[in-house]
Design a protein around this motif. Structure first.
Motif, PDB file in Angstrom:
ATOM      1  N   ARG A 105       0.892  -1.140   0.103  1.00 34.88           N
ATOM      2  CA  ARG A 105      -0.025  -0.025  -0.073  1.00 34.88           C
ATOM      3  C   ARG A 105       0.969   1.259  -0.002  1.00 34.88           C
ATOM      4  NH1 ARG A 105      -0.122  -1.457   5.377  1.00 34.88           N
ATOM      5  NH2 ARG A 105       0.180   0.201   6.904  1.00 34.88           N
ATOM      6  N   ARG A 106       1.709   1.222   0.805  1.00 35.43           N
ATOM      7  CA  ARG A 106       2.827   2.661   0.594  1.00 35.43           C
ATOM      8  C   ARG A 106       3.202   2.991  -0.417  1.00 35.43           C
ATOM      9  NH1 ARG A 106       1.988   4.895   3.961  1.00 35.43           N
ATOM     10  NH2 ARG A 106       2.778   3.503   5.542  1.00 35.43           N
ATOM     11  N   ILE A 109      -0.008   4.578  -2.244  1.00 39.02           N
ATOM     12  CA  ILE A 109      -0.596   6.057  -1.828  1.00 39.02           C
ATOM     13  C   ILE A 109       0.344   6.945  -2.069  1.00 39.02           C
ATOM     14  CG2 ILE A 109      -1.194   7.059   0.429  1.00 39.02           C
ATOM     15  CD1 ILE A 109      -1.967   4.530   1.568  1.00 39.02           C
TER      16      ILE A 109
ATOM     17  N   MET C 116      -5.196   3.715   7.001  1.00 40.81           N
ATOM     18  CA  MET C 116      -4.614   2.254   6.602  1.00 40.81           C
ATOM     19  C   MET C 116      -3.603   1.988   7.887  1.00 40.81           C
ATOM     20  SD  MET C 116      -6.197   0.789   4.433  1.00 40.81           S
ATOM     21  CE  MET C 116      -5.147  -0.448   4.284  1.00 40.81           C
ATOM     22  N   ASP C 117      -2.794   2.637   7.881  1.00 46.07           N
ATOM     23  CA  ASP C 117      -1.742   2.369   8.875  1.00 46.07           C
ATOM     24  C   ASP C 117      -2.243   1.817  10.155  1.00 46.07           C
ATOM     25  OD1 ASP C 117       0.292   2.761   7.394  1.00 46.07           O
ATOM     26  OD2 ASP C 117       1.079   4.743   8.170  1.00 46.07           O
ATOM     27  N   LYS C 120      -4.027  -1.549   9.799  1.00 51.87           N
ATOM     28  CA  LYS C 120      -3.367  -2.728   9.747  1.00 51.87           C
ATOM     29  C   LYS C 120      -2.537  -3.092  11.177  1.00 51.87           C
ATOM     30  CE  LYS C 120      -3.450  -3.820   5.263  1.00 51.87           C
ATOM     31  NZ  LYS C 120      -3.814  -5.075   4.820  1.00 51.87           N
ATOM     32  N   SER C 121      -2.084  -2.124  11.927  1.00 47.14           N
ATOM     33  CA  SER C 121      -1.470  -2.370  13.052  1.00 47.14           C
ATOM     34  C   SER C 121      -2.437  -2.325  14.395  1.00 47.14           C
ATOM     35  CB  SER C 121      -0.280  -1.000  13.323  1.00 47.14           C
ATOM     36  OG  SER C 121       0.197  -1.046  12.108  1.00 47.14           O
ATOM     37  N   ASP C 144       4.842  -2.826  10.706  1.00 48.38           N
ATOM     38  CA  ASP C 144       3.557  -2.280  11.142  1.00 48.38           C
ATOM     39  C   ASP C 144       3.882  -1.093  12.321  1.00 48.38           C
ATOM     40  OD1 ASP C 144       1.791  -3.545   9.801  1.00 48.38           O
ATOM     41  OD2 ASP C 144       2.036  -5.436  10.819  1.00 48.38           O
ATOM     42  N   HIS C 145       4.627  -1.520  13.075  1.00 47.99           N
ATOM     43  CA  HIS C 145       4.918  -0.542  14.259  1.00 47.99           C
ATOM     44  C   HIS C 145       5.869   0.634  13.840  1.00 47.99           C
ATOM     45  CE1 HIS C 145       4.121  -3.765  16.888  1.00 47.99           C
ATOM     46  NE2 HIS C 145       4.725  -4.430  16.324  1.00 47.99           N
ATOM     47  N   ASP C 147       4.976   2.019  10.642  1.00 45.58           N
ATOM     48  CA  ASP C 147       3.901   2.589  10.050  1.00 45.58           C
ATOM     49  C   ASP C 147       3.343   3.488  10.932  1.00 45.58           C
ATOM     50  OD1 ASP C 147       4.577   1.567   7.649  1.00 45.58           O
ATOM     51  OD2 ASP C 147       3.156   0.022   7.637  1.00 45.58           O
ATOM     52  N   ARG C 150       5.022   6.690  12.343  1.00 45.13           N
ATOM     53  CA  ARG C 150       4.923   7.764  11.404  1.00 45.13           C
ATOM     54  C   ARG C 150       3.983   9.058  11.994  1.00 45.13           C
ATOM     55  NH1 ARG C 150       2.256   6.241   6.413  1.00 45.13           N
ATOM     56  NH2 ARG C 150       3.231   8.169   5.481  1.00 45.13           N
TER      57      ARG C 150
ATOM     58  N   VAL D  77      -2.489  -8.747  17.011  1.00 47.27           N
ATOM     59  CA  VAL D  77      -3.014  -9.010  15.724  1.00 47.27           C
ATOM     60  C   VAL D  77      -2.172  -9.134  14.771  1.00 47.27           C
ATOM     61  CG1 VAL D  77      -4.891  -7.312  16.680  1.00 47.27           C
ATOM     62  CG2 VAL D  77      -3.118  -6.345  15.308  1.00 47.27           C
ATOM     63  N   GLY D  79      -1.486  -7.609  11.510  1.00 52.94           N
ATOM     64  CA  GLY D  79      -0.845  -6.399  10.959  1.00 52.94           C
ATOM     65  C   GLY D  79      -0.952  -6.867   9.358  1.00 52.94           C
ATOM     66  N   GLY D  80       0.002  -5.915   8.577  1.00 53.22           N
ATOM     67  CA  GLY D  80      -0.382  -5.814   7.235  1.00 53.22           C
ATOM     68  C   GLY D  80       0.342  -6.254   6.256  1.00 53.22           C
TER      69      GLY D  80
END
Lengths: 152, 80, 152, 80
Positions: A105-106, A109, C116-117, C120-121, C144-145, C147, C150, D77, D79-80
């Motif tokens: 996704r990054r 976007i 989205m960030d 997801k996390s 994820d962390h 993201d 940010r 969880v 995550g992505g």
């Protein structure tokens, strides 16, 4: 289909382009899309009856194609779609559509963000808006330069 | 044969036409001589660019157009 | 309609939601949309037959609603739409859709990126994927962390 | 009446069931006594959170569930 760049002289429905663009990239992780419309109704946009976008055919589409290539080179994309209206538009009509397909996704976007900033500031379009039956040219905004500067 | 001048954006309003033909060859001074008044000021503005056959000039005072060339006068784009 | 947040147990077509969402916000300047799909085909995703997303009803939807409220408070939005699938999905099916409508594009794009960030996390979903007939749980990723960080 | 324990994600695999009832009242030690072996280790992990009736506990060792409460055991969880 890595790059699809079009100028359209007639109104368009974003979904008609985004669906096929998405389907053309099997295996993708995500698609980010921005659709810009003719804004109306409030504040500085109150009283806008219509917007006209003029372009210069020998340069406008080639410039958009070069921008698409730059986004493809800069971000990890599977494909990019850029559609821009020309001609007279009314409030609520789509002016611009940018879609980017990527595995993550990054990239999708960021590519849309980058492409919109450059389309707005760097592309060969001249706009005028009609208020009270009179057409007025829209001048460049300081914000556009700030937007471009984000990308170094 | 001649040089086709294309006025973009508000330059077309200032010129009163979208296009105009000038005799070839045409250089920067020849262009300025043909666009007096407010149009000439706008053409001289450092924010107005010139393209010949779709290619931007880095230095518009180096304009050198021949027969059949198209010279576009490009004011700043409107942004967003 | 400022906030529309849904969990869906069946496949969905993004266009069916984005069109009405856009039309519900007259006067908008732009809509940014991200659609995430089940990725397949290459590298670490090769051989994925299906993905299953499990959720916990007392917490998953309320958490997404709180995230939508946070995005509405943080960015200058007219509305936000969040749709997330649950259940078993195949490669190419949409998992998640986030749309943000705003008068100016920066708010819409940033809101989608932020949402989205955090989806997801931070959201209460547990994923497993099936390869060769076997289900495997997907563990959290370091990315994820990063993201989330940010957004300060 | 009892306390309903809900195992999320891979905890359900470790437990062999998605849900299980334990006698009320239930505290942290009572929960640990009921989940021996690898499941107990996973529940003890600092990355596993606990919610009572949908509300996360800041300190899971302060668990105090009564009759009719639902205790969710939430691994990280995906995550992505």
């Amino acid at each position: 289909m890595a790059r699809d760049v079009r100028l359209l002289a007639e109104p368009f429905n974003p979904g008609q382009f985004v669906g096929p663009f998405t389907n053309a990239h099997p295996g993708l992780g995500g698609v980010c899309t921005f659709v810009g419309e003719v804004r109306g109704g409030e504040g500085q946009d109150a009283g806008v009856e219509a917007l006209e976008l003029l372009h210069y055919p020998p340069m406008t589409l080639p410039g958009m194609e070069a921008l698409a290539d730059e986004a493809l080179a800069r971000f990890d994309l599977m494909g990019i779609l850029i559609i821009h209206r020309t001609g007279v538009m009314r409030v609520g009509e789509p002016i611009v559509l940018v879609s980017a397909a990527a595995r993550h996704r990054r990239g999708a976007i960021d590519a849309v963000d980058f492409t919109m900033d450059h389309l707005k500031s760097d592309s060969w379009f001249w706009k005028r808006e009609r208020r009270g039956g009179q057409w007025h040219w829209i001048e460049p905004r300081e914000q556009d330069h700030a937007d471009i500067a984000r990308w170094g | 044969m001649s040089v086709r001048i294309v006025f973009l954006g508000k330059l077309a309003d200032l010129a009163g036409v979208a296009e105009r033909d000038l005799p070839a060859p045409l250089d920067w001074q020849g262009l300025l001589d043909a666009v007096p008044g407010p149009l000439g000021e706008a053409v001289r503005s450092e924010r107005t660019r010139i393209a010949v056959n779709g290619a931007l000039l880095a230095d518009k005072s180096a304009l050198s157009a021949g027969e059949g060339d198209e010279v576009a006068l490009l004011p700043p784009v409107s942004g967003g």
